[in-house]
Write a protein that holds these residues in place. Structure first.
Motif, PDB file in Angstrom:
ATOM      1  N   CYS A  18      13.930 -34.786  25.006  1.00 39.88           N
ATOM      2  CA  CYS A  18      12.230 -34.912  24.571  1.00 39.88           C
ATOM      3  C   CYS A  18      11.905 -36.305  24.378  1.00 39.88           C
ATOM      4  O   CYS A  18      10.633 -36.460  24.132  1.00 39.88           O
ATOM      5  CB  CYS A  18      12.906 -34.330  23.469  1.00 39.88           C
ATOM      6  N   ASP A  55       7.667 -36.677  27.715  1.00 38.09           N
ATOM      7  CA  ASP A  55       6.821 -35.958  27.768  1.00 38.09           C
ATOM      8  C   ASP A  55       6.555 -35.408  28.758  1.00 38.09           C
ATOM      9  O   ASP A  55       6.754 -34.230  28.996  1.00 38.09           O
ATOM     10  CB  ASP A  55       5.464 -37.022  27.751  1.00 38.09           C
ATOM     11  N   PHE A  83       8.280 -31.526  28.791  1.00 40.41           N
ATOM     12  CA  PHE A  83       7.658 -30.599  27.812  1.00 40.41           C
ATOM     13  C   PHE A  83       6.300 -29.672  29.194  1.00 40.41           C
ATOM     14  O   PHE A  83       6.759 -29.275  30.007  1.00 40.41           O
ATOM     15  CB  PHE A  83       6.761 -30.838  26.992  1.00 40.41           C
ATOM     16  N   SER A  84       5.773 -31.195  30.689  1.00 44.74           N
ATOM     17  CA  SER A  84       5.109 -30.543  30.837  1.00 44.74           C
ATOM     18  C   SER A  84       6.122 -29.753  32.268  1.00 44.74           C
ATOM     19  O   SER A  84       5.291 -28.576  32.964  1.00 44.74           O
ATOM     20  CB  SER A  84       4.067 -31.450  31.355  1.00 44.74           C
ATOM     21  N   PRO A 137      -1.877 -30.261  26.365  1.00 43.86           N
ATOM     22  CA  PRO A 137      -1.056 -31.246  25.706  1.00 43.86           C
ATOM     23  C   PRO A 137      -0.333 -30.968  24.410  1.00 43.86           C
ATOM     24  O   PRO A 137       0.585 -32.026  24.025  1.00 43.86           O
ATOM     25  CB  PRO A 137      -2.420 -32.411  25.544  1.00 43.86           C
ATOM     26  N   SER A 138      -1.487 -30.645  22.857  1.00 40.37           N
ATOM     27  CA  SER A 138      -1.199 -30.062  21.620  1.00 40.37           C
ATOM     28  C   SER A 138      -0.300 -28.931  22.061  1.00 40.37           C
ATOM     29  O   SER A 138       1.501 -29.122  21.170  1.00 40.37           O
ATOM     30  CB  SER A 138      -2.022 -29.756  20.951  1.00 40.37           C
ATOM     31  N   GLN A 139       0.028 -28.482  22.963  1.00 42.06           N
ATOM     32  CA  GLN A 139       1.336 -26.824  23.538  1.00 42.06           C
ATOM     33  C   GLN A 139       2.007 -27.708  22.996  1.00 42.06           C
ATOM     34  O   GLN A 139       3.377 -27.221  22.658  1.00 42.06           O
ATOM     35  CB  GLN A 139       0.736 -25.837  24.474  1.00 42.06           C
ATOM     36  N   ARG A 140       2.771 -28.848  23.731  1.00 45.80           N
ATOM     37  CA  ARG A 140       3.548 -29.241  24.051  1.00 45.80           C
ATOM     38  C   ARG A 140       4.080 -29.841  23.142  1.00 45.80           C
ATOM     39  O   ARG A 140       4.993 -30.397  23.005  1.00 45.80           O
ATOM     40  CB  ARG A 140       3.093 -30.374  25.669  1.00 45.80           C
ATOM     41  N   HIS A 141       3.296 -30.364  22.825  1.00 47.34           N
ATOM     42  CA  HIS A 141       3.789 -31.582  20.775  1.00 47.34           C
ATOM     43  C   HIS A 141       4.215 -30.663  19.969  1.00 47.34           C
ATOM     44  O   HIS A 141       5.588 -30.645  19.883  1.00 47.34           O
ATOM     45  CB  HIS A 141       2.249 -31.832  20.712  1.00 47.34           C
ATOM     46  N   LEU A 142       3.701 -29.102  20.216  1.00 42.62           N
ATOM     47  CA  LEU A 142       4.320 -28.073  19.350  1.00 42.62           C
ATOM     48  C   LEU A 142       5.586 -27.376  19.791  1.00 42.62           C
ATOM     49  O   LEU A 142       6.766 -27.091  18.943  1.00 42.62           O
ATOM     50  CB  LEU A 142       3.160 -27.350  19.253  1.00 42.62           C
ATOM     51  N   ARG A 153       8.205 -28.739  21.359  1.00 42.02           N
ATOM     52  CA  ARG A 153       8.862 -30.487  20.658  1.00 42.02           C
ATOM     53  C   ARG A 153       9.493 -30.051  19.546  1.00 42.02           C
ATOM     54  O   ARG A 153      10.483 -30.129  19.702  1.00 42.02           O
ATOM     55  CB  ARG A 153       8.010 -31.946  20.749  1.00 42.02           C
ATOM     56  N   ASN A 154       8.663 -29.651  18.379  1.00 41.45           N
ATOM     57  CA  ASN A 154       8.681 -29.263  17.308  1.00 41.45           C
ATOM     58  C   ASN A 154       9.221 -28.393  17.004  1.00 41.45           C
ATOM     59  O   ASN A 154      10.738 -28.017  16.416  1.00 41.45           O
ATOM     60  CB  ASN A 154       7.735 -29.657  16.205  1.00 41.45           C
TER      61      ASN A 154
END
Ligand code: HEM
Length: 131
Positions: free
Chosen positions: A16, A19, A22-23, A46-51, A53-54
């Motif tokens: 993780c 980035d 996630f892509s 980009p924000s979906q990848r961040h979400l 991750r969590n």
């Protein structure tokens, strides 16, 4: 000795940090079917990848005994009243995640894969069962 939960925690730690993990996951997941790709046409990736991750972290923490409130919220948002994610899509999601882990985790092995399956299944079942 490392417990399966420790193995998963360490494997996620190796993946993780980038980035790209996630892509690559979303490329793999969306490559599985048009039905899946369609669901993300209007998504800010980009924000979906961040979400995500969590979200994966929440699944892992649940396997380590943390409360299920975050996963219940995901169950609600993914249910027929929300994004309407059909239950069969979660198997594809898990396979795409395992494929991406295999690419990114240099220490990936059958033991690591089985630890991931065991750790994520209860949380995924919880989200799915809210459908
Ligand atoms: C949104 C996690 C499975 C499709 C989200 C969000 C998270 C998340 C954290 C953003 C927060 C929210 O909107 O509630 C997960 C996890 C999954 C999973 C941990 C596996 C257990 C799936 C599956 C699909 C899917 C199988 C099927 C295609 C979506 C869509 C969104 C979303 C369409 C909204 C995107 C947007 O805002 O445009 N997911 N998800 N998810 N997820 Fe999932």
């Amino acid at each position: 000795m490392d417990t399966p939960q420790d193995i998963v925690f360490q494997s996620y730690g190796r993946c993780c940090i980038r980035d790209q993990f996630f892509s690559d996951f979303y490329d793999c997941f969306m490559g599985k079917s048009d039905e899946i790709r369609q669901m993300f046409v209007d998504t800010d990736m980009p924000s979906q990848r961040h979400l995500l991750r969590n979200g994966i972290m929440q699944l892992i923490l649940f396997s380590r005994g943390l409360p299920d409130s975050k996963l219940k919220a995901l169950g609600e948002s993914h249910s027929r009243h929300g994004y309407d994610i059909k239950p069969h899509l979660y198997n594809i999601w898990l396979e795409a995640l395992l494929e991406t882990l295999r690419q990114h985790d240099k220490q990936y092995s059958p033991q690591v894969e089985s630890a991931w399956r065991h750790a994520l299944t209860p949380g995924i079942d919880l989200i799915k069962s809210a459908y």
